[in-house]
Design an enzyme around this catalytic site. Structure first.
Site, short mmCIF file in Angstrom:
data_model
loop_
_atom_site.label_atom_id
_atom_site.label_comp_id
_atom_site.label_asym_id
_atom_site.label_seq_id
_atom_site.Cartn_x
_atom_site.Cartn_y
_atom_site.Cartn_z
CD GLU A 91 -51.47 -7.65 15.98
OE1 GLU A 91 -51.57 -8.73 15.38
OE2 GLU A 91 -52.23 -6.69 15.79
CE1 TYR A 103 -42.97 -6.84 9.05
CE2 TYR A 103 -42.50 -7.66 11.25
CZ TYR A 103 -43.01 -7.86 9.98
OH TYR A 103 -43.56 -9.07 9.64
C1 LIG Z 1 -37.72 -10.84 10.04
C2 LIG Z 1 -37.37 -11.67 8.81
C3 LIG Z 1 -38.68 -12.03 8.07
C4 LIG Z 1 -36.44 -10.87 7.88
O1 LIG Z 1 -36.22 -11.62 6.68
P1 LIG Z 1 -34.97 -11.33 5.69
O2 LIG Z 1 -35.31 -11.93 4.36
O3 LIG Z 1 -33.73 -11.76 6.33
O4 LIG Z 1 -35.00 -9.74 5.61
P2 LIG Z 1 -34.32 -8.84 4.46
O5 LIG Z 1 -33.07 -9.50 3.96
O6 LIG Z 1 -35.36 -8.50 3.43
O7 LIG Z 1 -33.94 -7.54 5.31
C5 LIG Z 1 -34.29 -6.22 4.92
C6 LIG Z 1 -33.71 -5.25 5.94
O8 LIG Z 1 -34.33 -5.47 7.23
C7 LIG Z 1 -33.34 -5.27 8.28
N1 LIG Z 1 -33.08 -6.55 8.96
C8 LIG Z 1 -33.49 -7.79 8.57
N2 LIG Z 1 -33.08 -8.72 9.48
C9 LIG Z 1 -32.39 -8.04 10.44
C10 LIG Z 1 -31.73 -8.46 11.62
N3 LIG Z 1 -31.64 -9.74 12.00
N4 LIG Z 1 -31.13 -7.50 12.38
C11 LIG Z 1 -31.16 -6.18 12.02
N5 LIG Z 1 -31.79 -5.74 10.89
C12 LIG Z 1 -32.40 -6.66 10.11
C13 LIG Z 1 -32.08 -4.78 7.56
O9 LIG Z 1 -32.17 -3.38 7.47
C14 LIG Z 1 -32.23 -5.41 6.19
O10 LIG Z 1 -31.52 -4.74 5.19
P3 LIG Z 1 -29.93 -5.09 4.99
O11 LIG Z 1 -29.81 -6.60 4.96
O12 LIG Z 1 -29.64 -4.44 3.66
O13 LIG Z 1 -29.23 -4.49 6.16
C15 LIG Z 1 -36.61 -12.98 9.22
O14 LIG Z 1 -35.55 -12.65 10.11
C16 LIG Z 1 -37.49 -14.03 9.89
O15 LIG Z 1 -38.11 -14.86 9.21
N6 LIG Z 1 -37.55 -14.05 11.25
C17 LIG Z 1 -38.35 -15.04 11.98
C18 LIG Z 1 -39.83 -14.90 11.75
C19 LIG Z 1 -40.36 -13.54 12.18
O16 LIG Z 1 -39.98 -13.00 13.21
N7 LIG Z 1 -41.27 -12.98 11.35
C20 LIG Z 1 -41.84 -11.66 11.58
C21 LIG Z 1 -43.00 -11.66 12.48
S1 LIG Z 1 -44.40 -12.54 11.83
#
Ligand SMILES: CC(C)(COP(=O)(O)OP(=O)(O)OC[C@H]1O[C@@H](n2cnc3c(N)ncnc32)[C@H](O)[C@@H]1OP(=O)(O)O)[C@@H](O)C(=O)NCCC(=O)NCCS
Length: 143
Positions: A91, A103
């Site tokens: 979720e 995701y």
């Molecule tokens: C969601 C989260 C974990 C992503 O972490 P991240 O290390 O930046 O993600 P990645 O670099 O591995 O991204 C992989 C792909 O996901 C997608 N993506 C990641 N962040 C994105 C954003 N802000 N907007 C659009 N696409 C996104 C992209 O397709 C990305 O690939 P690309 O960079 O080559 O375009 C991070 O933004 C976060 O910690 N958010 C706050 C906590 C949270 O919401 N956690 C999830 C619910 S528990």
């Protein structure tokens, strides 16, 4: 990190004691990603009978968009496949556009919405992924 990055604006339910229980639990996987000697991200996933539940995943803002969450999730996917568990459910907060996009990019599909799931104040979006499909590589069980 959970308080700061995931449970922002909510009462903190992921206490240190709760995380410690997951670290010790044989059916949980707790991962941290280290970069530049800092803890850049972490994830917690719990295995159940037929599926696994991704409880927490976050990357510190200064380390985002470098593939760290993708690597954490891919480790968890490998662990699940090794355990013979192919369905991952989670979720996320309905307001979390970044998490939804992340995701979605990793092959998760929306399966529903839980109204007021987060302490009565915010909806959750439910997403799942079947690791046997949408993987690029088919990982069907052998034998
Ligand atoms: C969601 C989260 C974990 C992503 O972490 P991240 O290390 O930046 O993600 P990645 O670099 O591995 O991204 C992989 C792909 O996901 C997608 N993506 C990641 N962040 C994105 C954003 N802000 N907007 C659009 N696409 C996104 C992209 O397709 C990305 O690939 P690309 O960079 O080559 O375009 C991070 O933004 C976060 O910690 N958010 C706050 C906590 C949270 O919401 N956690 C999830 C619910 S528990």
């Amino acid at each position: 990190m959970s308080r700061e990055l995931i449970e922002t604006g909510l009462a903190h339910s992921w206490t240190a004691v709760r995380i410690a229980r997951h670290i010790e639990h044989p059916e949980s996987v707790v991962l941290t990603a280290r970069l530049e000697r800092a803890c850049a991200g972490f994830a917690v996933m719990q295995f159940a009978e037929d599926s696994a539940h991704l409880n927490l995943l976050a990357v510190r803002p200064q380390y985002r968009r470098r593939g760290i969450a993708r690597q954490l999730l891919s480790w968890l996917h490998e662990s699940a496949v090794t355990a013979g568990t192919f369905v991952i459910a989670l979720e996320l907060r309905a307001t979390s556009a970044a998490a939804h996009a992340f995701y979605g990019a990793l092959g998760y599909r929306e399966t529903g919405r839980a109204v007021a799931y987060y302490q009565g104040v915010e909806d959750a979006i439910r997403m799942t992924r079947d690791l046997r499909i949408n993987d690029g590589v088919l990982r069907a069980p052998q034998g």
